[in-house]
Design an enzyme around this catalytic site. Sequence first.
Site, short mmCIF file in Angstrom:
data_model
loop_
_atom_site.label_atom_id
_atom_site.label_comp_id
_atom_site.label_asym_id
_atom_site.label_seq_id
_atom_site.Cartn_x
_atom_site.Cartn_y
_atom_site.Cartn_z
N GLU A 93 14.60 76.06 -22.95
CA GLU A 93 14.43 76.24 -21.50
C GLU A 93 14.37 77.72 -21.14
OE1 GLU A 93 17.81 76.46 -18.32
OE2 GLU A 93 17.44 74.36 -18.78
N ASP A 148 12.26 69.34 -20.75
CA ASP A 148 11.92 70.26 -19.66
C ASP A 148 11.46 71.61 -20.21
OD1 ASP A 148 14.54 70.86 -20.53
OD2 ASP A 148 15.10 71.68 -18.59
#
Length: 391
Positions: free
Chosen positions: A53, A114
Amino acid sequence: MAALLAAGGAAHGQGAGCAAADWPLWQRFAQRFMQSDGRVIDHSVKQQHSTSEGQSYAMFFALVANDRERFDKAWSWSIANLAEGDMGKRLPAWQWGRREDGSWGVVDPNPASDGNLWFVYALAEAGRLWNEPRYTEQARSLLALVAAQEVADLPGLGPTLLPAAQGFTMGSATWRLNPSYLPVFLARALQQLDPKGPWKAVLASHARLLGEASSKGFIADWVAWHAPSGTKGSFLTDPQKGDVGSYDAIRTYLWAGMTPRADPLAAVQQQRLGGMAALLQGGAALPPERVHVSIGHAEGQGPVGFSAALLPYLQARGAQAALKAQQERVRRELLEAPQDAPPRYYDQVLGLFGTGYLEQRYQFLPLGRLQPRWEQACPNQGRSATPATAR
């Protein structure tokens, strides 16, 4: 604050005849949290870790700043250390840092969807904006892995983005999901990059999550989809994290605020996620650290990063009094904080997203295209975009 550095200045990422954006908060972030080799470090945790991330966010910010040198370094470090040298064959590990035995390397090999999608988005848009086909092909290769390993066809819900390749299926009838993992504008861009992929259906399931799992105008960090055999399925309180909305959920409000107004899901998000704006407009001086979404009960005081994350959201909702109050806090505690005050990694990340957007350093167009402010000063960089990425 100057919009652009003068052409010919000594800024990172400067192309021939095209200036890099002058973004002081990005420069401070890079100096504090990025090594010279492109590794992004969160100094607040024991492992001194780097995450997929964090690496992907840094690439996005570098693209917004037209900072190609740091973009390339962050990507190269990620390939070498999170994907064993080949991001086209394996999804990147989520966490790299100091292990229990004192050695350095992958701490948690499970990928995080993500981070993977932000890698894809940053690469695809860099390929278009910087006219670099290699980035576009890398984006497509990585996206194919995400589709194969992190998208599951859930009964009653359809193709859905799982948080990771493993670990979020509880038995045969319950799956844990994270509402903050899929910004709507990013999903729109994935449909353009991979028209034959599952992304239209994935966005449809995400829209159901936003519409059905929010409560009292708030969203939780985690929710569960429960679909026993013979039922239509339904969203439930997450069995592990409960109904708390906090450090993950704050991004859902952030993404909602940056979703283009013309997007069909913009109105859905505004309707279902109005609780935070109502709370702040109703007299709360600062966003809460936690909200029990099932009853709308707020607790604690959120850090300055929460205020920064809510700036686009409050602007989109027209909550002017609350927006002004949070802007003042962000100015005082983040943008003009004393140099000897140690910055916190997540506050800085949320600050870059929220203030960068409000300062119009970038915006997202209806089909997911990124429009950085510097693009107007560099009209020749994106002219060779391929049909699959031009939109």
